[in-house]
Each structure stands twice: as C-alpha cells, then as structure tokens.
Design a protein around this motif. Structure first.
Motif, short mmCIF file in Angstrom:
data_model
loop_
_atom_site.label_atom_id
_atom_site.label_comp_id
_atom_site.label_asym_id
_atom_site.label_seq_id
_atom_site.Cartn_x
_atom_site.Cartn_y
_atom_site.Cartn_z
N VAL A 35 -9.54 45.70 -13.52
CA VAL A 35 -10.24 44.90 -14.53
C VAL A 35 -9.79 43.46 -14.36
O VAL A 35 -8.66 43.11 -14.68
N LEU A 38 -12.58 40.05 -18.66
CA LEU A 38 -12.58 40.64 -20.00
C LEU A 38 -13.44 39.77 -20.91
O LEU A 38 -13.21 38.56 -21.02
N THR A 39 -14.44 40.39 -21.54
CA THR A 39 -15.33 39.65 -22.43
C THR A 39 -15.14 40.14 -23.86
O THR A 39 -15.31 41.33 -24.15
N THR A 117 -22.19 42.21 -20.84
CA THR A 117 -21.37 43.39 -21.13
C THR A 117 -20.21 42.98 -22.02
O THR A 117 -19.47 42.05 -21.70
N ASP A 119 -16.68 43.94 -23.61
CA ASP A 119 -15.53 44.83 -23.44
C ASP A 119 -14.83 45.13 -24.75
O ASP A 119 -14.35 46.26 -24.96
N ARG A 154 -15.18 50.18 -29.15
CA ARG A 154 -14.61 49.04 -28.43
C ARG A 154 -14.16 47.97 -29.41
O ARG A 154 -14.10 46.78 -29.09
N THR A 239 -6.24 44.54 -24.96
CA THR A 239 -6.21 45.22 -23.67
C THR A 239 -6.19 46.74 -23.84
O THR A 239 -6.76 47.48 -23.04
N ALA A 242 -9.72 47.72 -24.39
CA ALA A 242 -10.47 47.58 -23.14
C ALA A 242 -10.22 48.75 -22.19
O ALA A 242 -11.08 49.10 -21.38
N ALA A 248 -17.88 50.19 -21.78
CA ALA A 248 -18.18 48.86 -22.30
C ALA A 248 -19.62 48.84 -22.80
O ALA A 248 -20.45 49.65 -22.41
N SER A 250 -23.19 47.38 -22.96
CA SER A 250 -24.18 46.56 -22.27
C SER A 250 -25.35 46.32 -23.21
O SER A 250 -25.96 47.28 -23.69
#
Length: 295
Positions: A35, A38-39, A117, A119, A154, A239, A242, A248, A250
């Motif tokens: 990874v 990270l969004t 996307t 995360d 998430r 984290t 994630a 994740a 979309s």
C-alpha cells in the motif's frame, strides 16, 4: 471543485521528531503490505472540526479555518508525498444546512469522488456535544444511501475538542466511553447495521484536539487529557482501518430510473402491458364469436 497537485510533504518536518518516527513506521507497514497510496475522506456536520483535522494530519494550514468560516464550501483533495508514500486527504463541506441534510452538498461530494477510491472515512463529531438525535441518524443514513453500507467498514470516528472537561459526575475516560457509545449507536441506526455486524466489525474511535491549547508531553508531542499522543494515534487507527481486510470504496455513478438500467427495467414492463392488452382483446373477440355462433 478542485484537486490539489501532489507535492512533497513539507508539513511532515513540522512534527516533533518522535511523531515523525512513529509515522515513518506506520507508513513503512503500509508499504510492506504493498500500500503506497492512502486516500482519506473527512465528513461530518458543519462546525465539528473537519478542516482542522485535515490541517493537523498534514502539519500544514492547507484548509482555511477562521472564527466565522470553519470549513470549505466545496470538496478539496490535498495530496502529499513522503518517502515513496502518497497521502491524499479530502476535505468536504458540512452535510447539514437549515436543520436538515443538504442533498445538494452530498451530490457535489459524490460527483467530486466519482471514479476515486476511498481507503478510509473519518466521520467527525465533537466530544463536547452531549446529545445525538434524529438529525445525526439522517446524516449517517444519507452517507449510506450515497456511498453504500460498506463505507462504514472503512470508517473511524474522530471526536474533536478533546481538551474538554466533562461534567463533574463523570471522569474523562467514562465520559469518552459514553459519548463514543452514543455516536456509534446513531451510526448503527442510520446505516441499518445490526448488533452482530457491529460485533464482527467495530468502528474505532479516536480523540482529536486541533486547537493551540492542546497540551504537549516532554517531547513536544500533542496529547489529549487521557495522555494519548493523538496525531500518531489517529494515524495508527487510520492505517489499521486501511488494512482491516475489507474492500476500499470505489465511487461510481448512482443508478437511477433515468439511467440505462432504469430504461432496461422499463422496456419489459411496456412489453408486458402490450401482451396483456392483446390477450384481453383476444378474449373479448372469442366471447363475441361464441355469442354470434349461439345466436
């Protein structure tokens, strides 16, 4: 709606060295899991500290926060690069106006996120708010309707204004636990998440204090009243979400009656109606023919 270009994470150097070291470890763990981007999406009602969280995470004043204007008017994404790792943080407007969920704002956020996307969702509330109600459930229901129930897998909850003295009958830890439970209950209600689902996949809660009055430890790191060094703790929770094994999110176009799907559903219904009309007409013609013969 605007997307900020990726730039070097200059704000990283503003963190105390122990915080930098902790963040390096966290980002290293993500890299080990393949990874490298990270969004993070930051959402909530207005005035809860969303933009301030964005500034605190990045160590930069990227989102405007003033006494009279506490949040952005359109979604903004800020992207930073550090040691081969890219962090995207998306700030959003408050989801409520005039005492109800603002569908136009939600629509603008959804349009901004189209084909992106997500995360991690940080759902922001205030620690120093005593009550939750129907509006809170309406907000979580609106998020669920727009992004799907899976977005809560998430999610983490950030309770801001953590430098707060609770009522005298409660100590800080007890108040934090009760406030967390209340927030999670209205998320469960608005998102229609049953108790078993919550037990199987809980939503973590983190304390946040963005103001200058936040206390520090002997190493210069910002701490909340329970002694937690909150910036690396928040990133550790992020984290963890994630890497929790869920997919994740979309964001694709919403399916409505005006879409191709809606038209494909409508076409068979038209055919059924035509067939019914023909069958009825045939039955009437047969009845007339029989009556004619008997006569």
């Amino acid at each position: 709606m605007e997307i900020k270009a990726v730039s070097e994470w200059s704000g990283f150097q503003t963190f105390p060295e122990p915080t930098q070291a902790k963040l390096d470890v966290l980002f290293g763990n993500l890299n080990q899991q393949n990874v490298n981007t990270l969004t993070i999406l930051v959402m909530g009602k207005g005035g809860v500290g969303k933009s301030s969280i964005v500034n605190s995470i990045l160590g930069e004043r990227v989102a405007s926060v003033t006494v009279f204007q506490e949040e952005v008017s359109t979604p903004l994404m800020f992207s930073r690069s550090q040691g081969g790792f890219t962090l995207n943080v998306i700030d959003t407007p408050g989801l409520v106006s005039g005492g109800q969920v603002n569908k136009q704002i939600l629509s603008s956020i959804r349009s901004f996120l189209l084909n992106k996307t997500i995360d991690v969702l940080i759902y922001v509330c205030r620690l120093d708010a005593y009550r939750v109600g129907n509006l809170d459930r309406d907000v979580t229901k609106a998020i669920t309707d727009n992004f799907g129930k899976e977005i809560w897998r998430r999610c983490l909850v950030a309770l801001t204004h953590a430098q707060f003295t609770p009522p005298s009958e409660l100590d800080y830890i007890e108040y934090f636990a009760e406030r967390s439970e209340a927030v999670l209950k209205f998320i469960s209600s608005g998102a229609c998440i049953n108790q078993q689902e919550f037990q199987d996949h809980g939503i973590p809660v983190a304390l946040v204090e963005n103001s200058e009055r936040c206390e520090t430890n002997g190493l210069g790191e910002k701490i909340v009243p329970d002694g937690t060094v909150w910036i690396p703790n928040l990133m550790e929770v992020i984290t963890g979400v994630a890497l929790n094994g869920s997919g994740a999110i979309s964001v694709g176009p919403k399916v409505t009656d005006s879409t191709l799907f809606g038209k494909l559903v409508f076409i068979p219904m038209v055919l059924v109606e035509c067939l019914l009309v023909k069958l009825i007409k045939l039955a009437i013609d047969n009845d007339i023919a029989k009556e004619t013969k008997s006569f």
